[in-house]
Design a protein around this motif. Structure first.
Motif, PDB file in Angstrom:
ATOM      1  N   GLU A 134       0.887  -1.183   0.000  1.00 15.59           N
ATOM      2  CA  GLU A 134       0.000   0.000   0.000  1.00 15.59           C
ATOM      3  C   GLU A 134       0.913   1.217   0.000  1.00 15.59           C
ATOM      4  O   GLU A 134       1.251   1.770   1.052  1.00 15.59           O
ATOM      5  CB  GLU A 134      -0.919  -0.009   1.228  1.00 15.59           C
ATOM      6  N   ARG A 135       1.310   1.609  -1.205  1.00 17.43           N
ATOM      7  CA  ARG A 135       2.380   2.613  -1.323  1.00 17.43           C
ATOM      8  C   ARG A 135       1.960   3.968  -0.778  1.00 17.43           C
ATOM      9  O   ARG A 135       2.765   4.658  -0.165  1.00 17.43           O
ATOM     10  CB  ARG A 135       2.777   2.756  -2.796  1.00 17.43           C
ATOM     11  N   ILE A 136       0.724   4.348  -1.022  1.00 14.82           N
ATOM     12  CA  ILE A 136       0.301   5.693  -0.577  1.00 14.82           C
ATOM     13  C   ILE A 136       0.334   5.779   0.946  1.00 14.82           C
ATOM     14  O   ILE A 136       0.842   6.746   1.522  1.00 14.82           O
ATOM     15  CB  ILE A 136      -1.099   6.047  -1.123  1.00 14.82           C
ATOM     16  N   MET A 137      -0.189   4.749   1.620  1.00 12.36           N
ATOM     17  CA  MET A 137      -0.206   4.790   3.084  1.00 12.36           C
ATOM     18  C   MET A 137       1.218   4.710   3.650  1.00 12.36           C
ATOM     19  O   MET A 137       1.526   5.343   4.661  1.00 12.36           O
ATOM     20  CB  MET A 137      -1.066   3.652   3.649  1.00 12.36           C
ATOM     21  N   ALA A 138       2.085   3.927   2.982  1.00  9.60           N
ATOM     22  CA  ALA A 138       3.488   3.868   3.418  1.00  9.60           C
ATOM     23  C   ALA A 138       4.127   5.250   3.270  1.00  9.60           C
ATOM     24  O   ALA A 138       4.890   5.691   4.148  1.00  9.60           O
ATOM     25  CB  ALA A 138       4.250   2.826   2.600  1.00  9.60           C
ATOM     26  N   ALA A 139       3.791   5.942   2.164  1.00  8.97           N
ATOM     27  CA  ALA A 139       4.338   7.290   1.946  1.00  8.97           C
ATOM     28  C   ALA A 139       3.803   8.271   2.996  1.00  8.97           C
ATOM     29  O   ALA A 139       4.529   9.149   3.465  1.00  8.97           O
ATOM     30  CB  ALA A 139       3.984   7.776   0.539  1.00  8.97           C
ATOM     31  N   VAL A 140       2.532   8.106   3.373  1.00  4.86           N
ATOM     32  CA  VAL A 140       1.952   8.968   4.419  1.00  4.86           C
ATOM     33  C   VAL A 140       2.736   8.781   5.726  1.00  4.86           C
ATOM     34  O   VAL A 140       3.076   9.757   6.414  1.00  4.86           O
ATOM     35  CB  VAL A 140       0.447   8.648   4.632  1.00  4.86           C
ATOM     36  N   ALA A 141       3.048   7.524   6.061  1.00  5.98           N
ATOM     37  CA  ALA A 141       3.804   7.246   7.293  1.00  5.98           C
ATOM     38  C   ALA A 141       5.179   7.913   7.238  1.00  5.98           C
ATOM     39  O   ALA A 141       5.626   8.526   8.228  1.00  5.98           O
ATOM     40  CB  ALA A 141       3.949   5.740   7.490  1.00  5.98           C
ATOM     41  N   VAL A 142       5.830   7.814   6.081  1.00  4.55           N
ATOM     42  CA  VAL A 142       7.153   8.443   5.932  1.00  4.55           C
ATOM     43  C   VAL A 142       7.025   9.962   6.097  1.00  4.55           C
ATOM     44  O   VAL A 142       7.855  10.604   6.755  1.00  4.55           O
ATOM     45  CB  VAL A 142       7.773   8.090   4.552  1.00  4.55           C
ATOM     46  N   ALA A 143       5.967  10.533   5.528  1.00  3.90           N
ATOM     47  CA  ALA A 143       5.769  11.988   5.628  1.00  3.90           C
ATOM     48  C   ALA A 143       5.555  12.408   7.088  1.00  3.90           C
ATOM     49  O   ALA A 143       6.091  13.428   7.536  1.00  3.90           O
ATOM     50  CB  ALA A 143       4.579  12.410   4.763  1.00  3.90           C
ATOM     51  N   VAL A 144       4.774  11.618   7.847  1.00  2.00           N
ATOM     52  CA  VAL A 144       4.542  11.947   9.264  1.00  2.00           C
ATOM     53  C   VAL A 144       5.879  11.911  10.021  1.00  2.00           C
ATOM     54  O   VAL A 144       6.195  12.824  10.801  1.00  2.00           O
ATOM     55  CB  VAL A 144       3.527  10.973   9.914  1.00  2.00           C
ATOM     56  N   LEU A 145       6.675  10.864   9.750  1.00  4.06           N
ATOM     57  CA  LEU A 145       7.975  10.766  10.432  1.00  4.06           C
ATOM     58  C   LEU A 145       8.894  11.918  10.026  1.00  4.06           C
ATOM     59  O   LEU A 145       9.676  12.423  10.845  1.00  4.06           O
ATOM     60  CB  LEU A 145       8.632   9.411  10.114  1.00  4.06           C
ATOM     61  N   ALA A 146       8.770  12.350   8.765  1.00  5.63           N
ATOM     62  CA  ALA A 146       9.596  13.476   8.296  1.00  5.63           C
ATOM     63  C   ALA A 146       9.229  14.759   9.051  1.00  5.63           C
ATOM     64  O   ALA A 146      10.111  15.550   9.411  1.00  5.63           O
ATOM     65  CB  ALA A 146       9.419  13.671   6.792  1.00  5.63           C
ATOM     66  N   VAL A 147       7.940  14.957   9.323  1.00  6.82           N
ATOM     67  CA  VAL A 147       7.512  16.152  10.077  1.00  6.82           C
ATOM     68  C   VAL A 147       8.087  16.096  11.492  1.00  6.82           C
ATOM     69  O   VAL A 147       8.580  17.104  12.019  1.00  6.82           O
ATOM     70  CB  VAL A 147       5.967  16.264  10.118  1.00  6.82           C
TER      71      VAL A 147
END
Lengths: 122, 280
Positions: free
Chosen positions: A97-110
């Motif tokens: 689930e690439r979009i949700m994985a990307a969302v998780a990465v974005a949250v960690l980036a913040v």
């Protein structure tokens, strides 16, 4: 569809366990620190405590100082939600689930940006 | 030693009240520390954020294991609450202390009036619709519609995602500036604007609180805004109070408690306003 649902249920179960475990570990550590304060008869409203210094943490813990347990408990509490996001990201990546994985990465980036900005502007 | 125990007892009361009335204990921690112990507002907010993370963590873990919270929706929205928290956390160190006290007084007054209004409207209030039932087959026509579909639950469909994202940024700013979970913004946005059932909105908001508060707590921690000797006893007390409160909430008649809570909120709002104006 059924496999997807059971995957989702399993991921949520694991993340729930992770959150609960992290919180209880934090509470136990804070509890040890509070017990240390009470036993030592120290007042929280006494002279200022030194700001958080990761380098002092191991020595404080080994010496059984209340500050060490309190700081570690607070760090575990603050880090637990980020660990949940990281674990969710891995879970979603494994399920492609690439979009949700990307969302998780974005949250960690913040969160990482918060660390950098706090250090940079402190 | 007495002060440690008094802090813990204050935390127990805040957590108990919060859990019984479904508000979270955060809103009482800042007045407790500032008005009761003379702590600066910013330091009280830092301590309150730690309390909020600890109490929400345990509840969110249970909500996830029981599959009540919407994990996908929560993760998407918490990206925006975290951005808001980052901005709010940095702003908190730029704003003068009286401004923070004034903002908190406004939040307390708003919460008290909301509770009063809810109480007065109890008799006439129609039950809230728990999300719009899905009557048509799910055939998303656009990528955005497909995305909304992916974030929806089995028996409700998410709408107003853009408004939800904007509301989440606002909730993050409020959380970071004032040391509260932000559920007072997130739950109405998810339920009324996005069509998420109230129970799911509450659980999902709880799930998001941890990441939101962590993003700003890190700033407070690294900039010396958290005193562990104050945060420890208070957080432990709030955790115990919230645990006891959530287990007894069903058996307690909260009408008297709610009236008392409104009084405490209004009194705290007046005292915080006096502090903001330099009169206290």
């Amino acid at each position: 569809m059924g496999a997807q649902l059971s995957d989702r249920v399993e991921l949520e179960r694991v993340l729930g366990l992770l959150l609960s475990a992290g919180t209880y570990v934090a509470v136990v550590l804070v509890g040890l620190g509070v017990a240390g304060l009470v036993l030592a008869g120290r007042s929280p409203l006494g002279p200022d405590v030194a700001p958080f210094d990761p380098g002092r943490l191991p020595a404080d813990l080994v010496a059984g100082r209340a500050e060490g347990f309190l700081w570690l408990g607070i760090i575990v509490a603050i880090a637990t939600p980020a660990a949940r996001v990281g674990a969710a990201g891995v879970g979603y990546a494994l399920r492609r689930e690439r979009i949700m994985a990307a969302v998780a990465v974005a949250v960690l980036a913040v969160i990482a940006l918060a660390v950098l900005l706090a250090l940079g502007t402190g | 030693m007495e002060v440690t125990l008094v802090l813990a007892a204050g935390g127990v009361a805040a957590g108990l009240f919060g859990a019984l009335l479904g508000l979270g204990g955060g809103i009482l921690i800042v007045p407790l520390l500032t008005l009761g112990f003379g702590a600066p507002v910013r330091e009280a907010v830092g301590v309150s954020l730690v309390c909020v993370i600890v109490t929400s963590g345990a509840a969110a873990g249970v909500y996830l294991q029981r599959h009540v919270a919407n994990l996908r929706l929560g993760m998407v929205l918490e990206l925006f609450t975290a951005i808001g928290a980052l901005v709010g956390g940095l702003a908190a160190f730029l704003l003068p202390e009286p401004v923070l006290a004034g903002l908190f007084a406004a939040l307390l007054a708003y919460t008290a009036l909301s509770m009063l209004r809810r109480r007065l409207g109890d008799a006439a209030e129609a039950p809230l619709a728990d999300g719009a039932p899905i009557l048509e087959p799910r055939t998303p026509a656009t990528p955005m519609a497909a995305w909304r579909e992916a974030l929806s639950g089995q028996d409700y469909r998410v709408r107003g995602l853009e408004a939800g994202m904007a509301g989440s940024v606002g909730a993050g700013v409020v959380s970071a500036l004032l040391g509260v979970g932000g559920g007072i913004v997130k739950v109405p946005v998810m339920h009324l604007v996005m069509g998420v059932p109230l129970r799911v909105a509450t659980a999902t908001s709880n799930l998001m609180i941890g990441v939101t508060a962590s993003a700003s707590a890190i700033i407070y921690l690294l900039r010396g805004g958290i005193d562990p000797l104050v945060a420890g006893p208070t957080a432990l007390g709030v955790f115990i109070g919230a645990t006891v409160g959530s287990r007894t909430a069903q058996r307690v008649d909260v009408r008297v408690l709610r009236a008392l809570f409104v009084f405490v909120l209004l009194y705290s709002a007046i005292e915080m306003a006096r502090r903001a104006l330099g009169l206290a």
